[in-house]
Design a protein around this motif. Structure first.
Motif, mmCIF file in Angstrom:
data_model
loop_
_atom_site.group_PDB
_atom_site.id
_atom_site.type_symbol
_atom_site.label_atom_id
_atom_site.label_comp_id
_atom_site.label_asym_id
_atom_site.label_seq_id
_atom_site.Cartn_x
_atom_site.Cartn_y
_atom_site.Cartn_z
ATOM 1 N N ALA A 1 0.775 -1.223 -0.036
ATOM 2 C CA ALA A 1 0.072 0.008 0.012
ATOM 3 C C ALA A 1 0.908 1.141 -0.076
ATOM 4 C CB ALA A 1 -1.082 -0.095 1.213
ATOM 5 N N SER A 2 2.200 1.173 0.521
ATOM 6 C CA SER A 2 2.883 2.495 0.420
ATOM 7 C C SER A 2 3.192 3.010 -0.873
ATOM 8 C CB SER A 2 4.282 1.930 1.354
ATOM 9 O OG SER A 2 4.927 1.298 0.531
ATOM 10 N N GLY A 3 3.388 2.063 -1.782
ATOM 11 C CA GLY A 3 3.707 2.587 -3.368
ATOM 12 C C GLY A 3 5.099 2.702 -3.568
ATOM 13 N N ASP A 4 5.901 2.313 -2.301
ATOM 14 C CA ASP A 4 7.279 2.314 -2.437
ATOM 15 C C ASP A 4 8.348 1.316 -3.026
ATOM 16 O OD1 ASP A 4 6.796 4.897 -1.271
ATOM 17 O OD2 ASP A 4 7.211 4.229 0.597
ATOM 18 N N GLY B 1 5.366 -3.004 -16.167
ATOM 19 C CA GLY B 1 4.534 -1.980 -16.450
ATOM 20 C C GLY B 1 3.411 -1.408 -15.525
ATOM 21 N N LEU B 2 3.329 -2.410 -14.347
ATOM 22 C CA LEU B 2 2.394 -1.797 -13.446
ATOM 23 C C LEU B 2 3.091 -1.833 -11.992
ATOM 24 C CD1 LEU B 2 -0.435 -4.815 -14.316
ATOM 25 C CD2 LEU B 2 -0.367 -2.384 -14.675
ATOM 26 N N PRO B 3 2.381 -1.055 -11.140
ATOM 27 C CA PRO B 3 2.992 -1.003 -9.748
ATOM 28 C C PRO B 3 2.990 -2.353 -9.044
ATOM 29 C CG PRO B 3 1.348 0.849 -10.160
ATOM 30 C CD PRO B 3 1.239 -0.125 -11.298
ATOM 31 N N VAL B 4 3.820 -2.418 -8.104
ATOM 32 C CA VAL B 4 4.000 -3.652 -7.670
ATOM 33 C C VAL B 4 2.713 -3.702 -6.454
ATOM 34 C CG1 VAL B 4 5.277 -5.104 -5.890
ATOM 35 C CG2 VAL B 4 6.298 -3.774 -7.755
ATOM 36 N N THR B 5 1.914 -4.300 -6.520
ATOM 37 C CA THR B 5 0.645 -4.392 -5.711
ATOM 38 C C THR B 5 -0.405 -5.728 -6.218
ATOM 39 O OG1 THR B 5 -1.460 -3.283 -4.920
ATOM 40 C CG2 THR B 5 -1.049 -3.181 -7.443
ATOM 41 N N ALA B 6 -1.420 -5.967 -5.633
ATOM 42 C CA ALA B 6 -2.117 -7.175 -5.691
ATOM 43 C C ALA B 6 -3.131 -6.845 -6.946
ATOM 44 C CB ALA B 6 -2.986 -7.498 -4.567
#
Length: 559
Positions: free
Chosen positions: A348-351, A357-362
């Motif tokens: 959730a931090s976005g760091d 090509g995508l942010p590291v997230t679920a």
């Protein structure tokens, strides 16, 4: 030239690899008898063909015999002798595999050699890799001059092939024995150790043999190998096994002292009783940096401020104690919940940067009907299943990408015309393909890159209907020549519309029939839709751009 499903030319199946059985035509989890490699592969060598045909005939005879009238002693003897034959055939296969590898008979077919062997023999990739390791140790080799060389572990290989007394477990134990034995052990000692191990394997079952081999290892190498830091680091791992019932996953790990120190420090706070408890009415959290700064600044404040801080601390301590008393979780469960909270907050931090090509997230996908009814399962970009109620709860913790599809799995929106696929298009591909679309590939979307069905260099557009996923291993196999793999999309009238078809090269299948990868859509195994009954399968075009019966081809095949 390629059609959506076939290419005109010689009808037939892959005489080289057994690819001709369409892994997606039936949608079932088991291939039909006509699609197994043994039923489509011919042997030109007369002696080899006669030998294997004789074995097949005898097996067919055994299949026709009913053992209900046999005595128990005969059934026991039959079982033991048949098992011995299986052991002997397994031992002989080491040389066959070794010869195939040495003469490049498994190269450039399905990507890697283990992948090719896994598909040919209908094995898991892990088991195929194990068979290759056995072949390296127990298979005969050839010198540059063509001279035949004995296996590396000659004594074991001879006992396994000639006697059939050593099964796969015995061989695996011996392989691991010498793989981990110190290189300082001299060749003569190694030879005597192999002889002793082979004799023990003849006498002992795998469980007892494993103990005996361990004792012999400790005798020969009591101090172990003097490993440097890099060798120690190579032994560390963290593995999560496949999902089981209720979406639960087992795992194993071997971590170094530094990683353990980090986990222990985090668990000391986050895994305390009362912390990170999903059953609590209010979310739990670890002490925040704001509260730490507040406490450190209170010492220089006024007396009234200090009194206020002490009052707040007292209230907080009381609340924490109450939560701890109500917490009935075990230590293992608390550490599990703490690790989940830590990883969730990191995402959730976005760091953590970006990945393909995508942010590291679920990234979680679901159908609109499942979302509305809050039933069924959502699917992550890595291919894991999450119960719908868990997926909805996860959406409240962090910024997740949500792609909603209709019941047919088609994207509702999002078309682009740039060369590089956008984040929106990648999300839709995750939901549509879920992973690499190469036939039978198991790699998830997070291991794959975006592929243009119509190549950008030859005038293709970056539109969602002409994009698909291909993993790093299989994507390079796709090319414009007949000796390359190729991809097309199914039309709207296909039972699986807008899905990617993988066409093998002519060296594997002269017809270049297209195959859909159903692995990432397991419901299609359980509820199959016949593919060959559609007009698109019945009449493949013979020239580029020739329309099929039932409608025009939205993507004319390249020449």
């Amino acid at each position: 030239m390629l059609s959506g499903d076939r290419i005109s030319g010689v009808a037939g199946v892959a005489a080289d690899t057994g690819f001709g059985g369409d892994s997606g035509s039936s949608g079932g989890s088991c291939a039909s008898a006509e699609s197994t490699p043994s039923s489509v592969l011919e042997i030109e060598d007369v002696d080899l063909a006669h030998a294997i045909a004789t074995i097949e005939d005898q097996v067919s005879m055994l299949r026709r015999l009913d053992t209900i009238g046999a005595s128990n002693s005969d059934r026991r003897a039959l079982l033991v002798r048949a098992e011995t034959l299986q052991h002997a055939l397994f031992a002989l296969s080491h040389t066959w595999i070794a010869d195939l590898i040495a003469q490049h008979g498994l190269d450039h077919i399905y990507g890697s050699v283990p992948d090719t062997l896994a598909i040919l023999l209908r094995l898991s990739r892990r088991r195929a890799s194990q068979r290759i390791r056995h072949a390296e140790q127990y298979g005969q080799r050839s010198a540059i001059t063509g001279e035949r060389l004995d296996p590396i572990l000659t004594t074991t290989a001879a006992a396994a092939a000639a006697e059939g007394t050593l099964d796969e477990e015995h061989q695996h134990i011996i392989t691991n024995f010498f793989r981990t034995l110190s290189p300082d052990i001299d060749p003569e000692t190694r030879h005597h150790a192999e002889q002793q191990l082979t004799e023990l394997a003849r006498q002992l079952g795998p469980d007892n043999f494993k103990v005996a081999a361990r004792r012999l290892f400790d005798t020969l190498d009591p101090d172990g190998t003097n490993e440097d830091e890099q060798q120690i680091a190579e032994r560390c791992y963290f593995r999560i096994k496949d999902q089981g019932q209720h979406g639960l996953s087992k795992g194993t790990f071997l971590i170094d002292a530094e990683t353990r120190a980090y986990l222990e420090a985090a668990f000391a706070t986050w895994a305390k009783p009362g912390m990170c408890n999903p059953a609590a009415t209010t979310p739990d959290s670890a002490p925040s940096t704001d509260s730490i700064r507040h406490d450190s600044g209170s010492s220089s404040g006024s007396t009234g401020g200090s009194s206020e801080v002490r009052s707040t601390d007292s209230s907080t301590d009381s609340s924490t104690d109450d939560r701890a008393r109500r917490d009935r979780r075990s230590q293992g469960r608390r550490q599990h919940d703490a690790l989940k909270t830590i990883v969730r907050q990191m995402l959730a931090s976005g760091d953590l940067g970006s990945h393909r090509g995508l942010p590291v997230t679920a990234v979680i996908t679901m159908t609109l009907s499942d979302l509305e009814t809050a039933t069924g399962h959502a699917v992550t970009a890595t291919g894991s299943l999450i119960r719908m109620r868990d997926a909805i709860r996860m959406a409240s913790h962090a910024h997740h990408y949500l792609a909603i599809f209709d019941d047919h799995g088609r994207s509702l929106h999002l078309g682009r015309t740039k060369r590089i696929a956008t984040a929106d298009q990648r999300i839709v591909l995750i939901a549509a393909d879920r992973g690499c679309t190469f036939p039978d590939c198991t790699r998830p979307a997070t291991w794959s890159q975006v592929h243009h069905i119509d190549e950008w260099a030859t005038g293709g557009n970056t539109d969602i209907d002409t994009l698909t996923y291909g993993c790093d291993m299989h994507h390079p196999l796709i090319g414009p020549d007949d000796t390359d793999w190729a991809t097309t999309k199914t039309g709207p009238g296909h039972p699986y519309p807008r899905r990617t078809l993988g066409h093998p090269p002519t060296t594997l299948d002269p017809t270049r029939k297209g195959h859909i990868n159903h692995y990432h859509h397991p419901n299609e195994y359980i509820y199959p839709t016949p593919e060959d009954s559609t007009p698109e399968h019945a009449t493949p075009p013979t020239q580029p751009g020739t329309p099929r019966r039932g409608g025009p081809d939205p993507h004319p095949p390249p020449t």
